[in-house]
Scaffold this motif. Sequence first.
Motif, PDB file in Angstrom:
ATOM      1  N   PHE B  37     -52.619 -25.306 -12.493  1.00 22.05           N
ATOM      2  CA  PHE B  37     -52.948 -25.260 -11.189  1.00 22.05           C
ATOM      3  C   PHE B  37     -54.033 -26.021 -10.152  1.00 22.05           C
ATOM      4  CE2 PHE B  37     -53.957 -23.464  -6.780  1.00 22.05           C
ATOM      5  CZ  PHE B  37     -52.868 -24.167  -6.137  1.00 22.05           C
ATOM      6  N   PHE B  38     -55.171 -25.329 -11.066  1.00 21.73           N
ATOM      7  CA  PHE B  38     -56.006 -25.792 -10.575  1.00 21.73           C
ATOM      8  C   PHE B  38     -56.387 -27.909 -11.061  1.00 21.73           C
ATOM      9  CE2 PHE B  38     -57.151 -22.283  -8.981  1.00 21.73           C
ATOM     10  CZ  PHE B  38     -57.532 -22.347  -7.822  1.00 21.73           C
ATOM     11  N   PRO B  43     -51.033 -28.645  -3.730  1.00 24.46           N
ATOM     12  CA  PRO B  43     -50.153 -27.397  -2.355  1.00 24.46           C
ATOM     13  C   PRO B  43     -49.515 -26.793  -4.009  1.00 24.46           C
ATOM     14  CG  PRO B  43     -49.349 -29.303  -2.051  1.00 24.46           C
ATOM     15  CD  PRO B  43     -50.275 -30.007  -3.265  1.00 24.46           C
ATOM     16  N   LEU B  44     -50.102 -24.524  -4.368  1.00 28.94           N
ATOM     17  CA  LEU B  44     -49.302 -23.815  -4.634  1.00 28.94           C
ATOM     18  C   LEU B  44     -47.715 -24.894  -4.457  1.00 28.94           C
ATOM     19  CD1 LEU B  44     -50.163 -22.255  -6.317  1.00 28.94           C
ATOM     20  CD2 LEU B  44     -49.239 -20.548  -5.197  1.00 28.94           C
ATOM     21  N   PRO B  45     -46.721 -25.099  -3.130  1.00 29.18           N
ATOM     22  CA  PRO B  45     -45.589 -24.673  -3.456  1.00 29.18           C
ATOM     23  C   PRO B  45     -45.362 -25.270  -4.308  1.00 29.18           C
ATOM     24  CG  PRO B  45     -46.398 -24.486  -0.979  1.00 29.18           C
ATOM     25  CD  PRO B  45     -47.290 -24.726  -2.161  1.00 29.18           C
ATOM     26  N   ALA B  46     -45.711 -27.258  -4.408  1.00 29.94           N
ATOM     27  CA  ALA B  46     -45.410 -28.302  -4.743  1.00 29.94           C
ATOM     28  C   ALA B  46     -45.869 -27.892  -6.417  1.00 29.94           C
ATOM     29  CB  ALA B  46     -45.975 -29.437  -4.646  1.00 29.94           C
ATOM     30  N   PHE B  47     -46.518 -27.389  -6.742  1.00 27.75           N
ATOM     31  CA  PHE B  47     -46.854 -27.536  -8.554  1.00 27.75           C
ATOM     32  C   PHE B  47     -45.794 -26.317  -8.828  1.00 27.75           C
ATOM     33  CE2 PHE B  47     -49.106 -24.216 -11.486  1.00 27.75           C
ATOM     34  CZ  PHE B  47     -49.461 -25.369 -12.246  1.00 27.75           C
ATOM     35  N   ALA B  66     -57.330 -13.924  -6.118  1.00 26.85           N
ATOM     36  CA  ALA B  66     -57.644 -14.569  -5.446  1.00 26.85           C
ATOM     37  C   ALA B  66     -56.948 -15.286  -4.643  1.00 26.85           C
ATOM     38  CB  ALA B  66     -59.175 -14.733  -5.810  1.00 26.85           C
ATOM     39  N   ASP B  67     -57.280 -15.995  -3.212  1.00 29.20           N
ATOM     40  CA  ASP B  67     -56.068 -16.777  -2.760  1.00 29.20           C
ATOM     41  C   ASP B  67     -56.008 -18.380  -3.681  1.00 29.20           C
ATOM     42  OD1 ASP B  67     -54.789 -16.166  -1.019  1.00 29.20           O
ATOM     43  OD2 ASP B  67     -56.173 -15.575   0.983  1.00 29.20           O
ATOM     44  N   PRO B  68     -55.540 -19.312  -3.714  1.00 29.15           N
ATOM     45  CA  PRO B  68     -53.595 -18.871  -3.739  1.00 29.15           C
ATOM     46  C   PRO B  68     -52.525 -18.535  -4.261  1.00 29.15           C
ATOM     47  CG  PRO B  68     -54.529 -20.626  -4.680  1.00 29.15           C
ATOM     48  CD  PRO B  68     -55.516 -19.999  -5.426  1.00 29.15           C
ATOM     49  N   ALA B  69     -53.308 -17.498  -5.213  1.00 27.13           N
ATOM     50  CA  ALA B  69     -52.545 -16.318  -6.329  1.00 27.13           C
ATOM     51  C   ALA B  69     -51.938 -15.342  -5.994  1.00 27.13           C
ATOM     52  CB  ALA B  69     -53.303 -16.331  -7.188  1.00 27.13           C
ATOM     53  N   ARG B  70     -51.733 -15.297  -4.655  1.00 30.28           N
ATOM     54  CA  ARG B  70     -50.910 -14.167  -4.611  1.00 30.28           C
ATOM     55  C   ARG B  70     -48.973 -13.901  -5.198  1.00 30.28           C
ATOM     56  NH1 ARG B  70     -53.038 -10.939  -0.678  1.00 30.28           N
ATOM     57  NH2 ARG B  70     -51.391  -9.747  -1.423  1.00 30.28           N
ATOM     58  N   ASP B  72     -46.217 -13.188  -4.669  1.00 33.21           N
ATOM     59  CA  ASP B  72     -45.114 -12.633  -3.952  1.00 33.21           C
ATOM     60  C   ASP B  72     -43.769 -13.007  -3.948  1.00 33.21           C
ATOM     61  OD1 ASP B  72     -45.979 -14.959  -2.993  1.00 33.21           O
ATOM     62  OD2 ASP B  72     -46.936 -14.547  -1.325  1.00 33.21           O
ATOM     63  N   THR B  73     -43.180 -12.333  -3.058  1.00 31.68           N
ATOM     64  CA  THR B  73     -41.385 -12.870  -3.441  1.00 31.68           C
ATOM     65  C   THR B  73     -41.637 -14.549  -2.986  1.00 31.68           C
ATOM     66  OG1 THR B  73     -40.715 -11.245  -1.871  1.00 31.68           O
ATOM     67  CG2 THR B  73     -39.611 -12.919  -2.206  1.00 31.68           C
ATOM     68  N   ALA B  74     -42.420 -15.354  -2.201  1.00 30.20           N
ATOM     69  CA  ALA B  74     -42.003 -16.585  -2.619  1.00 30.20           C
ATOM     70  C   ALA B  74     -42.460 -17.300  -3.847  1.00 30.20           C
ATOM     71  CB  ALA B  74     -43.238 -17.178  -0.995  1.00 30.20           C
ATOM     72  N   PHE B  75     -43.244 -16.618  -4.494  1.00 31.07           N
ATOM     73  CA  PHE B  75     -44.294 -16.972  -5.705  1.00 31.07           C
ATOM     74  C   PHE B  75     -42.472 -17.275  -6.410  1.00 31.07           C
ATOM     75  CE2 PHE B  75     -46.209 -17.309  -9.453  1.00 31.07           C
ATOM     76  CZ  PHE B  75     -47.408 -17.486  -9.787  1.00 31.07           C
TER      77      PHE B  75
END
Lengths: 331, 331
Positions: B37-38, B43-47, B66-70, B72-75
């Motif tokens: 990712f880094f 951005p996380l959604p695009a990745f 740590a952010d942005p690595a939550r 959650d449901t979206a992930f």
Amino acid sequence: MTTSGEKAATKVVLLLIRRMEASFHAALRQRFHVLDFFASGEPLPAFLAAAAAAPEAPRAAIVMGADPARVDTAFLDAVPSLRCVVSLAVGVDFIDLDECARRGVVVANSGRVFSTDVADHAVGMLIDVLRRVSAAERFVRRGLWPLQGDYPLGSKLGGRRVGIVGLGNIGSLLAKRLEAFGCIVYYNSRRPKDSVSYRYFPNVYDLAAECDVLVVACALNKATRHIVDKDVLEALGKDGIIINIGRGANIDEAALVRALKEGRIAGAGLDVFENEPNVPRELLSMGNVVMTPHVAVFTSESMSDHLRDHTIGNLEAFFSGKPLLTPVLPQ
Amino acid sequence: MTTSGEKAATKVVLLLIRRMEASFHAALRQRFHVLDFFASGEPLPAFLAAAAAAPEAPRAAIVMGADPARVDTAFLDAVPSLRCVVSLAVGVDFIDLDECARRGVVVANSGRVFSTDVADHAVGMLIDVLRRVSAAERFVRRGLWPLQGDYPLGSKLGGRRVGIVGLGNIGSLLAKRLEAFGCIVYYNSRRPKDSVSYRYFPNVYDLAAECDVLVVACALNKATRHIVDKDVLEALGKDGIIINIGRGANIDEAALVRALKEGRIAGAGLDVFENEPNVPRELLSMGNVVMTPHVAVFTSESMSDHLRDHTIGNLEAFFSGKPLLTPVLPQ
């Protein structure tokens, strides 16, 4: 312990060459006729001359290891009645023991009263140096965390080979603590101790060569002055860490500063310095050095209750003609 | 462990949502097809969308707390192929475990890899707060020792009643260390542990009322969010010290700041904060607070060798259909 009333008729004279907290001072006044140097406002020679000329000459003194309380020939000459010196410190390097012995002056130190506090402080400084606590603290206080992100990683304590120079009360308590962290304890002292199973090194150079961390926990005397010198630092090596909770002059401070500047050792935790309260200027900006102002030995608890009882115990033993509780002289 | 050559034909896809040191990164690349990712700069959604659309969909991810690595449901919605999440942290409060369980996603944490480092750091911070190491350090660095003389006394560690909130791996290692210093250990946890003889308190309020020091060493979940609140701080009292090496939100931070400002507790050692990397501004000028930037858990040793082997071990177990080494889900 006798009551204040019983004592009143027979109060003996005590020289006090140390600033003292109120309850300790009161406990002394209850038992002794206290001549207080700091309360007198006089220079030391004038104070001592007046004390020596008093109707009842002082036979005992409480001293502390800081100027102007050097118990040297001049001090002893000024108060020839003196027969007992009780030091509030563990170390007695500021007392001329040869001269005291020659004159039949007995000397007591604070014994084990402070030992646990010194051992605790040494562990705290070692964790601080390895895990960069004080340095990370500065990073947070300066507001750099949100700006610079993750702080550099520190190093692990477990598994470290820690060499203790001087396995007396303090060194032994330190060893016990370090074992709980999974450290491997080695030591150097005048002779091996039967009571421990730690690996013994007859000289500090060989100890340093085998260790990751060297902790100086010995008394200061002719044999231990600069016991950690340029060669010992070289043997400790560029990943090595040194902790000093003994006396500043146990280390060749100029050599230590050079080794730190040139990256020939990795870091240091120093509670004592050769020329206190002066700290080598070069150290003040080093991030891999932790410095405290000769406080390892003091906590409010040891300073009040324990030390008070212990000091008064030594004095009462002397005035009753009994052996001191923690004699330095006679040995 | 299979060789790189054998693996090459069968490299599976791994999502990496964590900056990683070079050797760790190389070890992962040797075994897996790593989507970083880094390194992507997206951005996380695009990745995540790109990863999900790849020819072979990723089944495992390495994440860090740590952010942005939550997670959650979206992930989880973005990468529906995901079946394994390996956290580099001990705590997994940033992973929605209910949602993972519902979808059959297994979760591993870093297990005991970091526990000793956290316990060591907690002891270091406690000694620091009691003995004022960081504060004395600032005093020395500012050149105040020659100007102001003796530094105020700190307090003794031995004999302190230390209450540990959460007697898991970290809490148990901490207890063992504190015993070596002569502390009296009490604890609170969901239920008493048969394996220890420390006094158990079923609730934190009663524990705080009986203790000199409270150490928060529990996981963060619904039951432990703000487990130390205004009332617990009040019970700890004006001579009490609090250490937090759990999660910031284990303590009601606003209440803690108020208690410190008003002198209703004596001091604090904080490695974690509610809104990292932001630290409440009021704390930055307090001399009785020691703050480190969430570093208790990391040392270079644990981060490199131990954690690398452990993380790869968890991933290889998953890809071989074996149980995880340190499963959080399934329990």
